[in-house]
Design an enzyme around this catalytic site. Structure first.
Site, PDB file in Angstrom:
ATOM      1  N   CYS A  81       7.568  -0.163   2.481  1.00 46.40           N
ATOM      2  CA  CYS A  81       6.352  -0.412   3.190  1.00 46.40           C
ATOM      3  C   CYS A  81       6.655  -0.093   4.469  1.00 46.40           C
ATOM      4  O   CYS A  81       7.875  -0.579   5.106  1.00 46.40           O
ATOM      5  CB  CYS A  81       5.993  -2.069   2.985  1.00 46.40           C
ATOM      6  SG  CYS A  81       4.662  -2.178   4.168  1.00 46.40           S
ATOM      7  N   CYS A  94       6.705  -3.298   6.565  1.00 46.16           N
ATOM      8  CA  CYS A  94       7.764  -4.357   6.912  1.00 46.16           C
ATOM      9  C   CYS A  94       9.084  -4.112   6.189  1.00 46.16           C
ATOM     10  O   CYS A  94       9.922  -5.079   6.136  1.00 46.16           O
ATOM     11  CB  CYS A  94       7.212  -5.723   6.072  1.00 46.16           C
ATOM     12  SG  CYS A  94       7.161  -5.285   4.350  1.00 46.16           S
ATOM     13  N   CYS A 133       0.838  -4.185   0.049  1.00 45.99           N
ATOM     14  CA  CYS A 133       2.514  -4.721  -0.040  1.00 45.99           C
ATOM     15  C   CYS A 133       2.481  -6.213  -0.532  1.00 45.99           C
ATOM     16  O   CYS A 133       1.749  -7.221   0.190  1.00 45.99           O
ATOM     17  CB  CYS A 133       2.991  -4.366   1.466  1.00 45.99           C
ATOM     18  SG  CYS A 133       4.656  -5.175   1.658  1.00 45.99           S
ATOM     19  N   CYS A 172       3.776  -8.051   3.212  1.00 45.89           N
ATOM     20  CA  CYS A 172       2.939  -8.148   4.396  1.00 45.89           C
ATOM     21  C   CYS A 172       1.454  -7.828   4.278  1.00 45.89           C
ATOM     22  O   CYS A 172       0.852  -7.954   5.245  1.00 45.89           O
ATOM     23  CB  CYS A 172       3.600  -7.198   5.297  1.00 45.89           C
ATOM     24  SG  CYS A 172       3.293  -5.565   5.192  1.00 45.89           S
ATOM     25  N   CYS A 210      -1.489   5.521  -6.755  1.00 42.79           N
ATOM     26  CA  CYS A 210      -1.773   6.548  -5.654  1.00 42.79           C
ATOM     27  C   CYS A 210      -1.900   6.145  -4.187  1.00 42.79           C
ATOM     28  O   CYS A 210      -2.571   5.152  -4.094  1.00 42.79           O
ATOM     29  CB  CYS A 210      -3.195   6.882  -5.943  1.00 42.79           C
ATOM     30  SG  CYS A 210      -4.054   8.341  -5.008  1.00 42.79           S
TER      31      CYS A 210
END
EC number: 1.8.4.12
Length: 139
Positions: A48, A51, A97, A100, A120
């Site tokens: 991510c 984070c 995510c 976060c 995707c």
């Protein structure tokens, strides 16, 4: 889990680009075939951007031809969370995510035979860390 999206920034405290902010904080979508990580073939882990939580291994990435990085599964069941998305007169499953809550993209049931799923994902929501040299590339 907080929903204070305005306060999220990448873990190295740099500013998000306009596109990264649009995608991760405003549930946007980058233009097809424009992402920095779309054609990345290196071995490593996709994290991510906001984070740095691990999301996808490079061996789960494949070329779906859709214009965004595609994966057949996340690193774990906790890595992403799923939300119904009825925007744009379509029924889709949004992926965020798991740590976060940054918007990543969508998951579709038209993936390869291994899982049948196509995650995707917008490049602008990802950081890639190379297994060999540790280089980090932000999408």
């Amino acid at each position: 889990m907080t929903n204070d999206s305005a306060s999220r920034t990448p873990s190295d405290n740099t500013e998000l680009t306009e596109m990264q902010r649009y995608v991760t904080q405003q549930r946007g979508t980058e233009p097809a075939f424009s992402g920095k990580l779309l054609h990345n073939k290196r071995t490593g882990v996709y994290h991510c951007l906001c984070c740095q939580a691990p999301l996808f291994y490079s061996d789960s990435k494949y070329d779906s031809g859709c214009g965004w990085p595609s994966f057949d599964q996340p690193v774990s069941s906790e890595a992403v969370r799923y939300l119904e998305d009825d925007s744009h007169n379509m029924r889709r499953i949004e992926i965020r995510c798991g740590q976060c809550d940054a918007h990543l993209g969508h998951v579709f049931p038209d993936g390869p035979k291994t899982t049948g799923e196509r995650y995707c994902v917008n490049s602008a929501s990802l950081s890639f860390i190379d297994d060999v040299d540790g280089e980090r590339v932000d999408g």
